[in-house]
Write a protein that holds these residues in place. Structure first.
Motif, PDB file in Angstrom:
ATOM      1  N   LEU A  51       0.827  -1.051   0.265  1.00  0.00           N
ATOM      2  CA  LEU A  51       0.622  -0.168   0.151  1.00  0.00           C
ATOM      3  C   LEU A  51       0.975   1.210   0.115  1.00  0.00           C
ATOM      4  CD1 LEU A  51      -3.292   0.881   0.615  1.00  0.00           C
ATOM      5  CD2 LEU A  51      -2.498   1.099   2.810  1.00  0.00           C
ATOM      6  N   HIS A  52       0.580   2.549  -0.548  1.00  0.00           N
ATOM      7  CA  HIS A  52       1.772   2.913  -1.004  1.00  0.00           C
ATOM      8  C   HIS A  52       0.831   4.800  -0.648  1.00  0.00           C
ATOM      9  CE1 HIS A  52       4.680   0.521  -3.282  1.00  0.00           C
ATOM     10  NE2 HIS A  52       3.680   0.122  -3.889  1.00  0.00           N
ATOM     11  N   SER A  53       1.817   5.558  -0.396  1.00  0.00           N
ATOM     12  CA  SER A  53       0.937   6.953   0.173  1.00  0.00           C
ATOM     13  C   SER A  53       0.249   6.663   1.037  1.00  0.00           C
ATOM     14  CB  SER A  53       0.676   7.462  -1.109  1.00  0.00           C
ATOM     15  OG  SER A  53       1.091   7.572  -2.302  1.00  0.00           O
ATOM     16  N   VAL A  54       0.738   5.426   1.785  1.00  0.00           N
ATOM     17  CA  VAL A  54      -0.200   5.962   3.617  1.00  0.00           C
ATOM     18  C   VAL A  54      -0.754   7.392   3.885  1.00  0.00           C
ATOM     19  CG1 VAL A  54      -0.434   4.680   5.384  1.00  0.00           C
ATOM     20  CG2 VAL A  54       0.708   3.939   3.429  1.00  0.00           C
ATOM     21  N   VAL A  55      -1.766   7.837   4.138  1.00  0.00           N
ATOM     22  CA  VAL A  55      -2.572   8.974   5.005  1.00  0.00           C
ATOM     23  C   VAL A  55      -3.494   8.049   6.269  1.00  0.00           C
ATOM     24  CG1 VAL A  55      -2.671   9.577   2.584  1.00  0.00           C
ATOM     25  CG2 VAL A  55      -4.729   8.241   3.073  1.00  0.00           C
ATOM     26  N   PRO A  56      -3.689   8.869   6.650  1.00  0.00           N
ATOM     27  CA  PRO A  56      -4.525   8.510   8.417  1.00  0.00           C
ATOM     28  C   PRO A  56      -5.164   8.040   8.081  1.00  0.00           C
ATOM     29  CG  PRO A  56      -3.131  10.814   8.883  1.00  0.00           C
ATOM     30  CD  PRO A  56      -2.714  10.361   6.903  1.00  0.00           C
ATOM     31  N   ARG A 105       7.759  25.637  15.418  1.00  0.00           N
ATOM     32  CA  ARG A 105       6.442  25.436  14.741  1.00  0.00           C
ATOM     33  C   ARG A 105       7.164  24.034  14.133  1.00  0.00           C
ATOM     34  NH1 ARG A 105       6.837  30.422  13.765  1.00  0.00           N
ATOM     35  NH2 ARG A 105       5.314  31.551  14.534  1.00  0.00           N
ATOM     36  N   SER A 106       6.187  22.331  14.023  1.00  0.00           N
ATOM     37  CA  SER A 106       6.847  21.521  13.592  1.00  0.00           C
ATOM     38  C   SER A 106       5.702  20.468  13.130  1.00  0.00           C
ATOM     39  CB  SER A 106       7.628  19.984  14.500  1.00  0.00           C
ATOM     40  OG  SER A 106       7.754  19.344  13.437  1.00  0.00           O
ATOM     41  N   SER A 107       5.502  20.574  11.898  1.00  0.00           N
ATOM     42  CA  SER A 107       4.193  19.331  11.352  1.00  0.00           C
ATOM     43  C   SER A 107       4.474  18.326  10.847  1.00  0.00           C
ATOM     44  CB  SER A 107       3.894  20.053   9.919  1.00  0.00           C
ATOM     45  OG  SER A 107       4.801  20.154   8.871  1.00  0.00           O
ATOM     46  N   GLY A 108       3.424  17.550  10.304  1.00  0.00           N
ATOM     47  CA  GLY A 108       3.942  15.660   9.984  1.00  0.00           C
ATOM     48  C   GLY A 108       3.792  15.054  10.631  1.00  0.00           C
ATOM     49  N   TRP A 109       2.791  15.484  11.860  1.00  0.00           N
ATOM     50  CA  TRP A 109       3.270  14.398  12.722  1.00  0.00           C
ATOM     51  C   TRP A 109       1.304  13.747  13.145  1.00  0.00           C
ATOM     52  CZ3 TRP A 109       7.046  13.436  16.114  1.00  0.00           C
ATOM     53  CH2 TRP A 109       7.670  14.444  16.560  1.00  0.00           C
ATOM     54  N   TYR A 110       2.021  11.602  13.820  1.00  0.00           N
ATOM     55  CA  TYR A 110       0.411  10.958  13.495  1.00  0.00           C
ATOM     56  C   TYR A 110       1.319   9.935  14.487  1.00  0.00           C
ATOM     57  CZ  TYR A 110      -3.940   9.009  12.390  1.00  0.00           C
ATOM     58  OH  TYR A 110      -5.065   8.703  13.205  1.00  0.00           O
ATOM     59  N   PRO A 111       0.018  10.003  15.501  1.00  0.00           N
ATOM     60  CA  PRO A 111      -0.823  10.396  16.160  1.00  0.00           C
ATOM     61  C   PRO A 111      -0.046  12.283  16.754  1.00  0.00           C
ATOM     62  CG  PRO A 111      -0.202   8.844  17.631  1.00  0.00           C
ATOM     63  CD  PRO A 111       0.196   8.243  16.044  1.00  0.00           C
ATOM     64  N   LYS A 112      -1.363  12.552  17.508  1.00  0.00           N
ATOM     65  CA  LYS A 112      -0.865  14.071  18.198  1.00  0.00           C
ATOM     66  C   LYS A 112       0.089  13.563  19.323  1.00  0.00           C
ATOM     67  CE  LYS A 112      -4.795  15.770  19.622  1.00  0.00           C
ATOM     68  NZ  LYS A 112      -5.653  16.373  20.417  1.00  0.00           N
ATOM     69  N   PRO A 113       1.399  14.571  18.642  1.00  0.00           N
ATOM     70  CA  PRO A 113       2.536  14.382  19.551  1.00  0.00           C
ATOM     71  C   PRO A 113       2.736  14.874  20.938  1.00  0.00           C
ATOM     72  CG  PRO A 113       2.188  16.119  18.027  1.00  0.00           C
ATOM     73  CD  PRO A 113       0.975  15.556  17.556  1.00  0.00           C
ATOM     74  N   LYS A 114       3.289  15.138  21.694  1.00  0.00           N
ATOM     75  CA  LYS A 114       3.520  15.046  22.989  1.00  0.00           C
ATOM     76  C   LYS A 114       4.609  16.333  22.620  1.00  0.00           C
ATOM     77  CE  LYS A 114       3.433  14.411  28.209  1.00  0.00           C
ATOM     78  NZ  LYS A 114       4.055  13.305  29.183  1.00  0.00           N
ATOM     79  N   ASP A 135      -3.743  19.031   9.770  1.00  0.00           N
ATOM     80  CA  ASP A 135      -3.472  20.025   8.566  1.00  0.00           C
ATOM     81  C   ASP A 135      -4.944  19.280   7.742  1.00  0.00           C
ATOM     82  OD1 ASP A 135      -2.502  17.879   7.695  1.00  0.00           O
ATOM     83  OD2 ASP A 135      -0.758  18.317   7.717  1.00  0.00           O
ATOM     84  N   ALA A 136      -4.783  19.678   5.954  1.00  0.00           N
ATOM     85  CA  ALA A 136      -5.289  19.501   5.073  1.00  0.00           C
ATOM     86  C   ALA A 136      -5.683  17.956   4.955  1.00  0.00           C
ATOM     87  CB  ALA A 136      -5.079  20.237   3.841  1.00  0.00           C
ATOM     88  N   GLN A 137      -3.982  17.281   5.205  1.00  0.00           N
ATOM     89  CA  GLN A 137      -3.565  15.451   4.843  1.00  0.00           C
ATOM     90  C   GLN A 137      -4.268  15.028   6.209  1.00  0.00           C
ATOM     91  OE1 GLN A 137       0.379  16.084   3.880  1.00  0.00           O
ATOM     92  NE2 GLN A 137      -0.368  16.264   1.653  1.00  0.00           N
ATOM     93  N   GLY A 138      -4.745  15.348   7.119  1.00  0.00           N
ATOM     94  CA  GLY A 138      -4.755  14.694   8.010  1.00  0.00           C
ATOM     95  C   GLY A 138      -4.032  14.036   8.895  1.00  0.00           C
ATOM     96  N   LEU A 139      -2.587  15.195   9.063  1.00  0.00           N
ATOM     97  CA  LEU A 139      -1.877  14.705  10.002  1.00  0.00           C
ATOM     98  C   LEU A 139      -1.716  16.640  10.393  1.00  0.00           C
ATOM     99  CD1 LEU A 139       1.501  13.552   7.297  1.00  0.00           C
ATOM    100  CD2 LEU A 139       0.016  12.835   8.580  1.00  0.00           C
ATOM    101  N   PHE A 140      -0.666  16.419  12.294  1.00  0.00           N
ATOM    102  CA  PHE A 140      -0.898  17.734  13.365  1.00  0.00           C
ATOM    103  C   PHE A 140       0.141  17.806  12.773  1.00  0.00           C
ATOM    104  CE2 PHE A 140      -3.431  13.609  14.569  1.00  0.00           C
ATOM    105  CZ  PHE A 140      -4.885  14.527  15.455  1.00  0.00           C
ATOM    106  N   SER A 141      -0.190  19.288  13.485  1.00  0.00           N
ATOM    107  CA  SER A 141       0.964  20.138  13.223  1.00  0.00           C
ATOM    108  C   SER A 141       1.258  20.993  14.119  1.00  0.00           C
ATOM    109  CB  SER A 141       0.419  21.195  12.089  1.00  0.00           C
ATOM    110  OG  SER A 141       0.794  21.153  10.501  1.00  0.00           O
ATOM    111  N   LEU A 142       2.255  20.916  15.385  1.00  0.00           N
ATOM    112  CA  LEU A 142       2.330  22.166  16.536  1.00  0.00           C
ATOM    113  C   LEU A 142       3.488  23.173  16.146  1.00  0.00           C
ATOM    114  CD1 LEU A 142       3.108  20.708  19.401  1.00  0.00           C
ATOM    115  CD2 LEU A 142       4.687  20.118  18.840  1.00  0.00           C
ATOM    116  N   GLU A 143       3.057  23.918  17.149  1.00  0.00           N
ATOM    117  CA  GLU A 143       2.823  25.093  18.103  1.00  0.00           C
ATOM    118  C   GLU A 143       3.147  24.804  18.979  1.00  0.00           C
ATOM    119  OE1 GLU A 143       2.546  29.939  16.451  1.00  0.00           O
ATOM    120  OE2 GLU A 143       1.887  28.625  15.459  1.00  0.00           O
ATOM    121  N   THR A 144       4.230  25.557  19.403  1.00  0.00           N
ATOM    122  CA  THR A 144       4.324  25.509  20.953  1.00  0.00           C
ATOM    123  C   THR A 144       5.120  27.104  21.257  1.00  0.00           C
ATOM    124  OG1 THR A 144       4.498  24.451  23.046  1.00  0.00           O
ATOM    125  CG2 THR A 144       5.966  24.168  21.362  1.00  0.00           C
TER     126      THR A 144
END
Length: 254
Positions: A51-56, A105-114, A135-144
């Motif tokens: 299975l290619h191009s895996v999404v959440p 700032r960081s993006s592309g995390w799954y599941p929700k990061p800590k 985000d639009a792809q169902g991944l998580f973006s973090l800003e702290t």
């Protein structure tokens, strides 16, 4: 012979192989052009589906059913999706509330990061602000962000952890005391010395400009004086240059 890969129900076809051919028209729309059946070991009872191009949204229950004239079997399993996010973008926002504000700032995390900030002694620093969004792809973006106050300077670290993979990315920021917003004796002396140095440089520059102006005025007066003397004098014709016939020929030999 039939090999059917499916989601929760056999009617939700992920990939279908019947009578020695694949039937992409029977696939669910979400899996079109994303699956590949590896049949190299099918004679030994082993098949692989890539299975290619895996999404959440691929996360969930899957099954594989095998049917033939003399054998049938089915297996179910749970597919988990995980993403280790990108390297973060770290910025120093400036002074705030008696300390220094750092933002990440960081993006592309799954599941929700800590995320966790720590000072140079390993003590947890409470975040001033934290937001984790899809985000639009169902991944998580973090800003702290965190405000590092005086006394906690030196090494400040931030770790972002993926709990499913049990992996994390950790970054260390070194902050020198020179960035401390509080006052200190050496800092006051430094500011005073800098002000005195700037005053001396300004005085030297002014002196150089004045000296250059006096030199220019002196040169201008001397030029005007020479022009005046030329106007009052008598013009004399230039001396005659002897022709070649009157010059000793020896002077013309090389």
């Amino acid at each position: 012979m039939e090999i059917r890969w499916f989601r929760s129900h056999t009617s939700d076809v992920v990939h279908l192989y019947q009578e020695q051919q694949e039937l992409p028209g029977r696939q669910m729309e979400a899996f079109r052009n994303r699956t590949k059946l590896v049949k190299d070991y099918i004679a030994y009872g082993s098949v692989i589906l890539q299975l290619h191009s895996v999404v959440p949204s691929d996360e969930g229950t899957y099954g594989c059913r095998f049917l033939s004239n003399n054998f049938s079997g089915e297996a179910l399993w749970e597919l988990e999706v995980a993403g280790l996010g990108s390297d973060p973008h770290l910025s120093l926002e400036g002074f705030k509330e008696g300390g220094i504000q750092l933002r990440l700032r960081s993006s592309g995390w799954y599941p929700k990061p800590k995320a966790q900030w720590r000072d140079h002694q390993g003590q947890c620093l409470p975040p001033e602000f934290e937001a984790i969004v899809w985000d639009a792809q169902g991944l998580f973006s973090l800003e702290t962000s965190v405000v590092v106050r005086e006394g906690a300077f030196s090494n400040v670290s931030l770790s972002i952890q993926n709990l499913l993979l049990n992996q994390k990315k950790e970054f260390v920021v070194q902050i020198a005391d020179v960035f401390s917003p509080g006052a200190s004796p050496w800092k006051g002396a430094f500011v005073g010395a800098l002000a005195a140095l700037l005053a001396v440089l300004a005085g030297l520059a002014l002196g150089v400009l004045q000296q250059r102006r006096r030199c220019q005025e002196k040169l201008k007066k001397e030029a005007e004086k020479r022009e005046g003397e030329r106007g009052q004098g008598t013009l004399h014709p230039p001396p005659e240059v002897p022709t070649r016939s009157t010059v000793n020929p020896r002077l013309w030999t090389r």
